[in-house]
Design a protein around this motif. Sequence first.
Motif, PDB file in Angstrom:
ATOM      1  N   LEU A  81      46.032  46.213  33.095  1.00  0.00           N
ATOM      2  CA  LEU A  81      47.311  45.552  33.399  1.00  0.00           C
ATOM      3  C   LEU A  81      47.283  44.926  34.794  1.00  0.00           C
ATOM      4  O   LEU A  81      47.752  43.796  34.987  1.00  0.00           O
ATOM      5  N   PHE A  82      46.742  45.643  35.755  1.00  0.00           N
ATOM      6  CA  PHE A  82      46.637  45.113  37.117  1.00  0.00           C
ATOM      7  C   PHE A  82      45.771  43.858  37.137  1.00  0.00           C
ATOM      8  O   PHE A  82      46.166  42.827  37.694  1.00  0.00           O
ATOM      9  N   ASP A  83      44.605  43.930  36.519  1.00  0.00           N
ATOM     10  CA  ASP A  83      43.674  42.796  36.529  1.00  0.00           C
ATOM     11  C   ASP A  83      44.290  41.556  35.890  1.00  0.00           C
ATOM     12  O   ASP A  83      44.078  40.440  36.364  1.00  0.00           O
ATOM     13  N   LYS A  84      45.051  41.739  34.805  1.00  0.00           N
ATOM     14  CA  LYS A  84      45.674  40.607  34.115  1.00  0.00           C
ATOM     15  C   LYS A  84      46.748  39.929  34.964  1.00  0.00           C
ATOM     16  O   LYS A  84      46.997  38.743  34.821  1.00  0.00           O
ATOM     17  N   ARG A  85      47.396  40.685  35.844  1.00  0.00           N
ATOM     18  CA  ARG A  85      48.588  40.158  36.509  1.00  0.00           C
ATOM     19  C   ARG A  85      48.450  39.930  38.007  1.00  0.00           C
ATOM     20  O   ARG A  85      49.251  39.203  38.585  1.00  0.00           O
ATOM     21  N   VAL A  86      47.461  40.500  38.647  1.00  0.00           N
ATOM     22  CA  VAL A  86      47.366  40.379  40.104  1.00  0.00           C
ATOM     23  C   VAL A  86      47.206  38.927  40.537  1.00  0.00           C
ATOM     24  O   VAL A  86      47.754  38.517  41.560  1.00  0.00           O
ATOM     25  N   GLY A  87      46.489  38.134  39.773  1.00  0.00           N
ATOM     26  CA  GLY A  87      46.288  36.732  40.126  1.00  0.00           C
ATOM     27  C   GLY A  87      47.495  35.846  39.867  1.00  0.00           C
ATOM     28  O   GLY A  87      47.484  34.673  40.238  1.00  0.00           O
ATOM     29  N   ARG A  88      48.529  36.398  39.260  1.00  0.00           N
ATOM     30  CA  ARG A  88      49.733  35.618  38.951  1.00  0.00           C
ATOM     31  C   ARG A  88      50.802  35.775  40.035  1.00  0.00           C
ATOM     32  O   ARG A  88      51.913  35.279  39.877  1.00  0.00           O
ATOM     33  N   GLY A  89      50.479  36.486  41.120  1.00  0.00           N
ATOM     34  CA  GLY A  89      51.438  36.637  42.217  1.00  0.00           C
ATOM     35  C   GLY A  89      52.666  37.423  41.822  1.00  0.00           C
ATOM     36  O   GLY A  89      53.772  37.122  42.265  1.00  0.00           O
ATOM     37  N   ALA A  90      52.475  38.461  40.988  1.00  0.00           N
ATOM     38  CA  ALA A  90      53.622  39.210  40.486  1.00  0.00           C
ATOM     39  C   ALA A  90      53.386  40.724  40.493  1.00  0.00           C
ATOM     40  O   ALA A  90      53.992  41.449  39.716  1.00  0.00           O
ATOM     41  N   VAL A  91      52.503  41.186  41.385  1.00  0.00           N
ATOM     42  CA  VAL A  91      52.293  42.621  41.568  1.00  0.00           C
ATOM     43  C   VAL A  91      52.657  42.928  43.013  1.00  0.00           C
ATOM     44  O   VAL A  91      51.978  42.480  43.938  1.00  0.00           O
ATOM     45  N   TRP A  92      53.751  43.679  43.182  1.00  0.00           N
ATOM     46  CA  TRP A  92      54.211  44.015  44.528  1.00  0.00           C
ATOM     47  C   TRP A  92      53.960  45.484  44.805  1.00  0.00           C
ATOM     48  O   TRP A  92      54.088  46.340  43.915  1.00  0.00           O
TER      49      TRP A  92
END
Length: 189
Positions: free
Chosen positions: A52-63
Motif C-alpha cells: 500500500l505504501f509503495d503504490k501511494r507514496v509517489g502520489r503525494g498522499a502519504v502523510w
Amino acid sequence: MTAPEIALATPADRTKIVSALVATFDKDPVLRWLFPDDDSYPEYAGLFFGHLFDKRVGRGAVWIAEGGNAVAIWEPPADGTVAPADGFEQRFPADVADRLRTYDEALHRLLPEQPYWYLGVLGTHPDHHGRRLGHAVMAEGLRRAAEAGLPAILETATEGNVAMYRRAGWEVVASTDEPLPVWVLRQQR
C-alpha cells in the motif's frame, strides 16, 4: 501542546512506517481476518502495508507525523488510467490470497461510484497513542479532498472507531457483515 510536525512521506520512510503499522494493526479485525496466524502475521502484514505504501507514496498522499510514528495513507481519486495487475496476491499462500480478494471485492461493493479521496490506512504506533497524531495526519488528506470539492471515504471494522470517526465529523454511509462487519464512512467539508 505543540502541534506535531507533519510531512509527506518519502520512500526513505518506508521501513519505519511499515513497522509502525504492523504493530498498530496487530489486533485489527480486518488484518487478523486476513492474516490470522500469529507466526506469519508480521511478515504478511509487512508485505500488505509495504505494498500500500509503495503504490501511494509517489502520489503525494502519504502523510506522517514525527518521522512515521503516525501515518495516513490516502488514495487520491483515480485519474482514469487503469493500473496494471502487479501480482501482489501471488506473494501469499492461496488461502491468504483468497481472503484478500474476498475482502477487496466486499469493500468495493460498498464504495461510491463518484470520485473521492480514500483514507486507506490511518495508524499511530502503540507507543505514541493518545497524542492525536492520527488526527493530525488525517487532516492533511481531508484538506486536499476539501480543496478538490470531493468527499473523503474510509472503512473500519472496529465498532469503537465508528464512534471516534463520527466525533471527527464522519458519517456512516454503508456497511456489511460479510465477510466480517465493516462500516464505510464519508466526510464532506
